[in-house]
Design a protein around this motif. Structure first.
Motif, PDB file in Angstrom:
ATOM      1  N   THR A  43       0.848  -1.195   0.000  1.00 34.90           N
ATOM      2  CA  THR A  43       0.000   0.000   0.000  1.00 34.90           C
ATOM      3  C   THR A  43       0.884   1.246   0.000  1.00 34.90           C
ATOM      4  N   ASP A  44       0.293   2.346  -0.372  1.00 41.54           N
ATOM      5  CA  ASP A  44       1.020   3.608  -0.383  1.00 41.54           C
ATOM      6  C   ASP A  44       1.563   3.924   1.007  1.00 41.54           C
ATOM      7  N   ASP A  45       0.774   3.628   2.022  1.00 42.19           N
ATOM      8  CA  ASP A  45       1.194   3.923   3.393  1.00 42.19           C
ATOM      9  C   ASP A  45       2.429   3.102   3.767  1.00 42.19           C
ATOM     10  N   PRO A 104       0.427   4.241 -13.539  1.00 38.54           N
ATOM     11  CA  PRO A 104      -0.813   4.184 -12.751  1.00 38.54           C
ATOM     12  C   PRO A 104      -1.773   3.128 -13.298  1.00 38.54           C
ATOM     13  N   THR A 121      -6.868   0.903  -6.952  1.00 35.22           N
ATOM     14  CA  THR A 121      -6.132   1.832  -7.812  1.00 35.22           C
ATOM     15  C   THR A 121      -4.738   1.949  -7.233  1.00 35.22           C
ATOM     16  N   GLY A 122      -3.805   2.389  -8.058  1.00 33.01           N
ATOM     17  CA  GLY A 122      -2.444   2.532  -7.557  1.00 33.01           C
ATOM     18  C   GLY A 122      -1.475   2.748  -8.683  1.00 33.01           C
ATOM     19  N   ARG A 123      -0.236   2.396  -8.409  1.00 30.26           N
ATOM     20  CA  ARG A 123       0.798   2.546  -9.451  1.00 30.26           C
ATOM     21  C   ARG A 123       1.732   1.352  -9.381  1.00 30.26           C
ATOM     22  N   CYS A 145      -0.707   0.031  -3.926  1.00 28.00           N
ATOM     23  CA  CYS A 145      -2.134   0.350  -3.942  1.00 28.00           C
ATOM     24  C   CYS A 145      -2.383   1.642  -3.173  1.00 28.00           C
ATOM     25  N   ASP A 146      -3.287   2.467  -3.685  1.00 25.03           N
ATOM     26  CA  ASP A 146      -3.594   3.729  -3.010  1.00 25.03           C
ATOM     27  C   ASP A 146      -4.292   3.502  -1.681  1.00 25.03           C
ATOM     28  N   SER A 147      -5.250   2.593  -1.668  1.00 19.10           N
ATOM     29  CA  SER A 147      -6.005   2.329  -0.448  1.00 19.10           C
ATOM     30  C   SER A 147      -5.244   1.349   0.435  1.00 19.10           C
ATOM     31  N   SER A 148      -5.463   1.457   1.734  1.00 15.06           N
ATOM     32  CA  SER A 148      -4.855   0.487   2.651  1.00 15.06           C
ATOM     33  C   SER A 148      -5.816  -0.651   2.959  1.00 15.06           C
TER      34      SER A 148
END
Lengths: 158, 417
Positions: A43-45, A104, A121-123, A145-148
């Motif tokens: 995840t992005d986080d 993306p 969604t993500g990159r 992924c954008d969402s966690s």
């Protein structure tokens, strides 16, 4: 190969990759990677914090094959498929035959009851290496992924 | 602070003391859900909140949950950890709008700038004395009389627990000696976070928590373990249930001297598939860190804490209800701060077995939803929980639902149901 050619080849590889996953041809999915390789879904986080673990973490092509075998033979999940929408890649840098590329994506998940939901969604953060035969493979594909939050479960690779 | 007794008993039929039958309305009734929030999550239990590793330095904080209640956990400059409701006493807005952070001196509500310290004490009201002699709070308003609800905090092996109850026993007593020893067995050293993921489960929290406690399903639903003989009910193992029923440990030991059992073949079960072999099984070659041969241990502390060890992968799970039909499962993959890079790689590779995409555990994300949809028209029917008899005692087999019954024993006591 100039950068425009490289980006075009990366774009073609991305479209082949998503077609492979979305058309459920997962047996050839590991062939997009070098061996050893790195395929991580995170995840992005986690990525920003430098945490290395992923919901999927494979660093050999064998582990990618085993994940497909798991899906085919072992794991229980409701029938589902994906639709990837992949955007244009950005070339971050090229060195020693390896290009770092960021692309993306959006993935919709179609369930057996006919429902389609936005699943992720993500990159893609990729290291793409040119092989001796001129083809490209992913030495690394880190799926950020954008969402966690993962809804229900993640069975098919992103 | 215990709110038990402020709500009338739930008007539903369930034979007193019965643990072998579970009525399906318990998973879907909004009144049951509301009562759970009062009598369980805000009642005499210990809620897992976060890791001490999240709060290494004074001024570090996280926002988390005790059931529906949003909670801030912070380390103050006296070195102690404090937890309080994430709610401004003025109009009720969230005080903390971050998942985690550092160097906080306190929290200020964004709405009207009421200020709190790291312990959740109200320290300031904007324009308390008015502006140019006009407005302001009455002279009788006393800051000390107002604060968001505070939780008792206890830590154990790097885990932070909180309780809204003054009556709950101390944490170690609440967990019980046998289960406590199994937490200490795994969390032996200071923890390092390797990753965090949240899994949204499309079902009531109890369907997931029962699944955690259900040692019977493990090798039947999860083919991956069984086929590779990581986990078979025919392996040596057992089940420990705390005397009050709420907490449990299930474990298994790979015993190389015991030939693979024929029980699965004899019953024609799906899980015995000789064709299935891994191409790269190196990630399963673990190190026996504890020296007791236990390759799998799943442990729970009522109502929302789960600790899983599978080989060298260690995962903390927090079960957070988000409504009658939605549960957030927060996974934290951990190792130890003194792990070598090889050990860290081993843990990270083995964590493929667990989590939302776990080769072993992914099914657990879906089965609760299968039950929820299956019982859509069966509110007054009942589940059968009778494997291994009627009681909740510890057993030297995992072909039992004793710890699921233990869950219902604790649940019914808390719920006065």
């Amino acid at each position: 190969m100039d950068n425009a050619d490289l980006l075009f080849k990366v774009t073609l590889m991305n479209s082949s990759y998503t077609r492979c996953v979305d058309n459920d041809e997962l047996e050839v999915w590991p062939e997009f990677f070098t061996d050893p390789c790195l395929y991580v879904v995170t995840t992005d986080d986690n990525h920003r914090r430098g945490y290395q673990a992923g919901v999927i973490y494979a660093d050999t092509r064998g582990m990618l094959h085993d994940r497909v075998s798991g899906l085919r033979e072992a794991n229980i999940y409701e029938k589902q498929r994906y639709r990837h929408i992949v955007s244009m890649p950005t070339l971050l840098d090229v060195a020693d035959g390896t290009a770092r590329v960021e692309t993306p994506f959006a993935v919709y998940r179609i369930m057996r009851d006919g429902r389609t939901d936005l699943f992720a969604t993500g990159r893609y953060l990729d290291s793409v290496r040119t092989q001796k035969d001129g083809s490209l493979r992913f030495a690394e594909r880190v799926v950020v992924c954008d969402s966690s939050i993962v809804d229900t479960l993640l069975a098919i690779p992103l | 602070m215990n709110e038990t007794g402020t709500r009338p008993a739930i008007q539903r039929e369930w034979t007193a003391g019965q643990l072998t039958r579970v009525p399906f309305w318990v998973y879907s009734d909004p009144e049951v859900y509301r009562t759970e929030q009062q009598r369980i999550y805000r009642g005499p239990v210990w809620n897992y909140l976060c890791l001490e590793a999240d709060l290494a330095m004074p001024g570090d904080f996280v926002s988390t949950f005790a059931g529906d209640m949003p909670v801030v956990v912070a380390r103050d400059f006296d070195g102690e950890i404090y937890a309080f409701e994430n709610r401004c006493v003025h109009r009720g807005a969230l005080l903390c709008l971050e998942n985690a952070g550092s160097n906080a001196k306190g929290f200020t509500c964004v709405y009207h700038a009421w200020a709190y310290d790291l312990q959740g004490n109200l320290k300031g009201v904007a324009f308390q004395d008015g502006v140019q002699g006009k407005g302001g709070m009455p002279k009788s308003f006393c800051l000390e009389e107002h604060s968001p609800r505070k939780l008792r905090v206890e830590t154990l092996c790097g885990l932070v627990f909180g309780s809204l109850s003054d009556d709950v026993p101390p944490l170690e007593e609440y967990i019980g000696e046998a289960v406590l020893a199994r937490i200490r067995r795994v969390l032996r050293k200071p923890l390092a976070v390797l990753g965090r993921f949240t899994q949204a489960l499309p079902n009531n929290w109890k369907l997931y928590y029962e699944n955690v406690k259900d040692s019977y399903h493990a090798s039947l639903l999860h083919l991956f373990l069984t086929t590779f003989e990581i986990n078979r009910l025919t392996q040596r193992g057992g089940l420990i249930v705390s005397p009050d029923g709420g907490n449990h440990v299930s474990y298994s030991i790979i015993d190389q001297t015991t030939p693979a059992g024929s029980e699965y073949k004899e019953q024609g079960l799906r899980v015995d598939n000789a064709e299935y072999r891994l191409k790269d099984s190196s990630f399963l070659e673990g190190v026996d860190e504890v020296g007791d041969g236990i390759t799998l241990q799943i442990l729970s502390v009522f109502p929302g804490f789960v600790l899983g060890q599978i080989h060298n992968s260690i995962v903390v799970r927090q079960v957070v209800p988000k409504g009658v039909d939605l549960t957030h499962l927060n996974w934290t993959y951990v190792g130890f701060t003194d792990d070598t890079s090889e050990m860290r790689r081993l843990r990270i590779r083995q964590s493929n077995l667990v989590g939302p995409a776990g080769l072993v555990s992914m099914e657990d994300g879906a089965v609760g939803g299968f039950v929820k949809r299956g019982v859509a028209a069966a509110e007054d029917e009942r589940a059968i929980v009778e494997m291994g008899g009627e009681d909740t005692s510890s057993q030297d087999t995992r072909a039992t639902e004793a710890s699921v019954r233990g869950f219902w024993k604790a649940y019914r006591r808390h719920m006065e149901l």
